[in-house]
Design a protein around this motif. Structure first.
Motif, PDB file in Angstrom:
ATOM      1  N   ILE A   1       2.327 -34.519  26.257  1.00  0.00           N
ATOM      2  CA  ILE A   1       2.098 -35.747  27.025  1.00  0.00           C
ATOM      3  C   ILE A   1       3.436 -36.318  27.487  1.00  0.00           C
ATOM      4  O   ILE A   1       3.567 -36.786  28.629  1.00  0.00           O
ATOM      5  N   SER A   2       4.441 -36.267  26.626  1.00  0.00           N
ATOM      6  CA  SER A   2       5.760 -36.759  27.034  1.00  0.00           C
ATOM      7  C   SER A   2       6.305 -35.945  28.196  1.00  0.00           C
ATOM      8  O   SER A   2       6.903 -36.504  29.128  1.00  0.00           O
ATOM      9  N   LEU A   3       6.097 -34.643  28.159  1.00  0.00           N
ATOM     10  CA  LEU A   3       6.560 -33.804  29.269  1.00  0.00           C
ATOM     11  C   LEU A   3       5.823 -34.172  30.547  1.00  0.00           C
ATOM     12  O   LEU A   3       6.395 -34.180  31.636  1.00  0.00           O
ATOM     13  N   GLN A   4       4.530 -34.492  30.396  1.00  0.00           N
ATOM     14  CA  GLN A   4       3.782 -34.921  31.582  1.00  0.00           C
ATOM     15  C   GLN A   4       4.380 -36.205  32.142  1.00  0.00           C
ATOM     16  O   GLN A   4       4.507 -36.371  33.348  1.00  0.00           O
ATOM     17  N   ARG A   5       4.757 -37.114  31.239  1.00  0.00           N
ATOM     18  CA  ARG A   5       5.358 -38.375  31.697  1.00  0.00           C
ATOM     19  C   ARG A   5       6.670 -38.097  32.414  1.00  0.00           C
ATOM     20  O   ARG A   5       6.987 -38.728  33.416  1.00  0.00           O
ATOM     21  N   ALA A   6       7.419 -37.157  31.870  1.00  0.00           N
ATOM     22  CA  ALA A   6       8.692 -36.815  32.516  1.00  0.00           C
ATOM     23  C   ALA A   6       8.436 -36.279  33.921  1.00  0.00           C
ATOM     24  O   ALA A   6       9.146 -36.634  34.871  1.00  0.00           O
ATOM     25  N   ASP A   7       7.391 -35.452  34.065  1.00  0.00           N
ATOM     26  CA  ASP A   7       7.036 -34.944  35.398  1.00  0.00           C
ATOM     27  C   ASP A   7       6.666 -36.095  36.326  1.00  0.00           C
ATOM     28  O   ASP A   7       7.047 -36.125  37.492  1.00  0.00           O
TER      29      ASP A   7
END
Lengths: 351, 554
Positions: B430-436
């Protein structure tokens, strides 16, 4: 609930639920433009790659021939030594030649594809996996026609008798496998131990006297009637050994906690247990003198030999069966009887 | 182009009989997309071919017989010993047949690689969602090959009849024996009587060289046919849609690349066979049911099963004259089948939860389906911990810790570890999605700090390319499905309410926390805002690290 309702809802800015497809936030810009490689622009670079690739293929040819020479030229037992590492020379040279040759053939082909073959990506359309409505209609029609022509649906007697005949065909497939092996019967309950059978060292086959054992010693042993089996019937020998192997241990009598009913099973602190783990049947072999523990190297079940071999750790659930010992007229260790319970891993009908 | 073009004579001869132009027309220039992770299945396929080639070589000398012989070959340490013909002929292959040891080692390395490649290939399928419609059946076929491959490997490992593999079979025998009702009967039928008997090598041999490879060959054919029929999946990107497949043609690019890769895989296994010793059966000695070596280890793919059996506590029930050994039933006969069944059925489970009936040809990035990724990582953790359990004795001796502590630790860790790993991986995704999301809306952090005339410090952001932005947004907006009203307009209760509730709850669990891609409007607003601020974000005064500030995205 219909299936449509179960489809993921396509959200419209989080406000309406429905099948409205939201425009992608960014329209598809299409394939990225092709970046020419150095080999696409510079003929010299392309020629260089051609030389690389053919050098790889050429070297591979030499290596393959080298492997063939090595097959005949290097002796079966010559050894190659690299510091602490060593290996069979014949094996290694042939393997190195063949391995490198194969690798170079592959690397050359890949280099050729990556550097010299046209690398512009092309696109192909996909089609849904399912058949078209026309095809479905056509096949349904054909199937119906076939069914009608055969009368398979109408003539129920034929259909049912056929299903019956094909059904019983499964039976011989199972029954004919019956002779794969004998039935277990009582064979798992018995070993070749019996009253009066001497306990012998499993390497030397010599019978054991109490005086041969010092306190703290553990000996791997077998019944005296095992060794003669090897000549007679090697298979029986292995099967018998797999159940009859025992360990004989001498423990200071004051350190032994004897189970009621087993008071006369040991001789001056000499106890005899089955060597076969009650977990899955590995031979137990690691003895720790100070604690009287034996450990099974397969799954680390630990048994306390001073306490009727009860389980002190690990996955085994039952103590090792104990063999009641006695002395025969010549003073050698013998079995009072066979084991009083089946040795080895548990099974359903064991009780 | 004239219509009367003809094949040159030899090709014509073939075409007259087979109509190769009709078959080849579609497939010669078939497009396959390019990505390193698509090679994993190739490794599995190639190692299977290597196994067939090297295995055939070995059968010329191997004698699948348990008849007892006295060894008289050239390995002096075992000379004169009684052993089975199987073991003696394995020694002959090793010491007296030139190239025998090499081929035997290549065969073993390729087997180890075969199973490893299938497993990693399966993980790639899992984490990218490649198993979704229409590829569920191919998932099952692949799973079947993995399952058979493991059995095949284990049986082959048992053929030389050495002390180590014999111990492995003794353990298997003990496990089978624990099965309720049929245990002893199954053992007596499989081994032709009591263990070890004199049958299993010849029986396992025919299963190993004919039955299972034959089935795997059939499954490989079906697997590849379906890959061709469905066309390969691809990662989303500019110009790559659900409706097309973008890549290089089979002929010539993949003929060279994939064909070359076969030689690379073969070459590497041959080098491993030449340089790295594997399964030195001559050091173990012939099988003796009264002996065992400390530190006995199965091949790596059996390690998890071994670990499950090692760490399970010793429970057993005795009642009504029967024995139930839970210490084997649960870790060997219930958990592994349950685990693999769950893996096999996963596409159908996820399909039911998501209610998704569409075809999918674009792969998910693991971060975009955080719960699935978490589940996968949880599974891997469970497997890995059991696998570590299979070497608990080696861990204890190598690291000088108590074996009992290692075992007790693992008893809890196999339950808690996967839960923790699931949670961490899911939050991570989810954090990686936020970064995207931030990359899309705010652009790239340049690391360039600017001081404004008023004295404010800000970091410059640079918008990302349209191609990258498109790649980041080319995915589905998946939202949990709604349960619908309790009753319909006429007050009739909806059927199967409890099941649907559970399904909606699972669906929320799967999809509710995932970060959706921005809408066109959100993206526009973000860009405008960025433009107003000259693509600059304010820094708070008391912060010392510039980098941290830029991660404060609202």
């Amino acid at each position: 609930m219909s299936d449509d309702k179960n489809l993921p809802v396509v959200k419209d800015d989080g406000e309406h639920h429905g099948a409205v497809e939201v425009a992608e936030p960014i329209p598809d810009p299409g394939l990225e433009p092709h970046e020419p490689r150095i080999t696409d622009i510079d003929p010299k670079a392309a020629d260089r790659v051609e030389r690389q690739v053919s050098a790889m293929f050429g070297l591979a040819t030499l290596l393959v021939l080298g492997a063939c020479v090595a097959y005949f030229a290097i002796g079966r037992d010559s050894i190659l030594q690299f510091g602490p590492l060593s290996g069979n020379a014949n094996n290694m040279v042939m393997g190195l030649c063949i391995g490198l040759a194969l690798f170079l053939i592959g690397a050359g082909a890949i280099q050729w594809a990556k550097k010299l073959m046209v690398d512009e990506e092309i696109s192909e359309d996909r089609h849904a996996a399912h058949s078209s409505p026309e095809q479905i209609a056509e096949i349904t029609e054909a199937f119906k026609q076939g069914t009608a022509e055969s009368g398979f649906g109408r003539r129920k007697m034929i259909r049912n008798s056929l299903i019956g005949a094909l059904g019983v065909l499964g039976l011989p497939a199972i029954i004919f496998l019956r002779d794969l092996g004998p039935l277990p019967g009582r064979s798992l309950y018995n070993t070749i131990w019996a009253k009066g059978i001497r306990v012998v060292n499993d390497v030397t086959d010599r019978p054991i006297k109490p005086s041969d054992l010092i306190v703290g010693q553990l000996v791997n042993a077998a019944p005296a009637n095992l060794a003669p089996l090897q000549e007679e019937n090697p298979t029986e020998y292995q099967n018998a050994k797999a159940k009859a192997a025992v360990i004989v241990v001498r423990i200071k009598p004051s350190e032994i906690r004897t189970k009621p009913g087993r008071e006369n099973w040991g001789i001056d602190g000499i106890l005899c247990y089955s060597k076969i783990c009650t977990h899955v049947g590995c031979p137990i072999s690691l003895y720790e003198q100070t604690t009287h523990h034996v450990l099974c190297p397969c799954h680390q079940s630990t048994f306390d030999l001073s306490d009727s071999a009860k389980v002190v750790f690990g996955p085994a659930a039952r103590p090792l069966p104990q063999l009641p010992l006695a002395l025969d007229s010549e003073g050698y260790l013998v079995a009072q009887s066979g084991f009083t319970e089946p040795v080895g891993p548990s099974f359903w009908e064991r009780g | 182009m004239s219509n009367t073009q003809e094949f040159p004579p030899p090709v014509k001869w073939v075409d007259d009989r087979l109509g190769i132009a009709k078959i080849g027309k579609k497939n010669l220039r078939k497009v396959f997309p390019d990505h390193w992770s698509f090679m994993l299945g190739e490794i599995a396929l190639y190692s299977f071919i290597i196994l067939i080639l090297t295995g055939t070589f070995l059968t010329f000398w191997f004698k699948p017989s348990m008849a007892e012989v006295q060894y008289n070959g050239s390995y002096s340490l075992l000379k004169g010993l009684h052993m089975s013909e199987a073991y003696a002929s394995t020694l002959d292959i090793t010491f007296d047949v030139r190239g025998g040891l090499l081929v035997r080692q290549i065969h073993h390395w390729a087997a180890v690689l075969f199973i490893a490649a299938m497993m990693v290939h399966l993980l790639r399928m899992f984490f990218t969602g490649a198993f979704r419609k229409p590829r569920e059946l191919n998932w099952l076929i692949g799973f079947g090959m993995l399952f058979l491959g493991i059995i095949e490997g284990f049986i082959g490992y048992g053929l030389p009849d050495d002390l180590l593999s014999g111990t492995g079979l003794r353990i298997t025998n003990g496990m089978i024996q624990a099965s309720p009702i049929v245990g002893t009967y199954m053992n007596f039928f499989i081994f032709g009587g009591e263990f070890p008997g004199d049958e299993f090598v010849s029986r396992f041999f025919i299963v190993h060289v004919l039955l299972i490879p034959g089935i795997i060959l059939g499954l490989v054919t079906a697997h590849l046919f379906l890959v061709v029929y469905h066309k390969h999946t691809q990662y989303a990107g500019p110009g790559r849609t659900q409706k097309n497949v973008v890549g290089y043609p089979l002929f010539p690019v993949y003929t060279a690349k994939a064909g070359g890769f076969f030689f690379v895989v073969f070459g590497i296994t041959a080098l491993m066979g030449a340089l790295m010793q594997i399964n030195p059966v001559w050091l173990y000695g012939p099988y003796n049911p009264a002996e065992v070596t400390a530190g006995s280890q199965p091949d790596w793919y059996m390690g998890w099963l071994e670990g499950a059996v090692r760490i399970f506590p010793g429970f057993e029930s005795h009642f009504w004259g029967i024995t139930l050994g839970w210490n084997l039933l649960i870790p060997a006969l219930i958990i592994p089948p349950a685990f693999v069944t769950l893996v096999a059925l996963y596409p159908f489970i996820e399909g039911w939860i998501s209610g998704d009936k569409r075809e999918h040809h674009l792969l998910d990035r693991p971060r975009d389906v955080p719960t699935r990724t978490g589940v996968g990582v949880g599974f891997i953790t469970f497997y890995a911990l059991l696998w570590i359990g299979g070497g608990n004795d080696l861990i204890a001796t190598h690291f000088g810790v108590s074996l009992n502590h290692v075992t007790w630790f693992l008893r809890f860790a196999v339950i808690l570890g996967p839960i923790l790993a699931f949670w961490v991986a899911r939050r991570w995704a989810i954090s990686l999605q936020r970064a995207d999301y931030a990359r899309l809306t705010h652009g790239l952090e340049t690391g360039v700090i600017v001081r404004s005339p008023e004295g404010k410090y800000t970091e410059k952001h640079q918008p990302i390319s349209t191609y990258e932005a498109y790649s980041l947004t080319a995915r589905d907006r998946v939202v949990p499905h709604e349960i619908g009203p309790e009753t319909d307009d006429n007050g009739v209760r909806a059927p199967r309410r409890a099941l649907n509730k559970a399904r909606a709850a699972l669906s929320r669990f799967y999809f509710a926390d995932a970060v959706q891609k921005p809408t066109a409007q959100e993206l526009e607003e973000a860009h405008e805002h960025a433009h107003d601020a000259d693509e600059i974000h304010e820094l708070t005064e008391d912060t010392e690290t510039y980098r941290e500030v830029t991660s404060d995205r609202s």
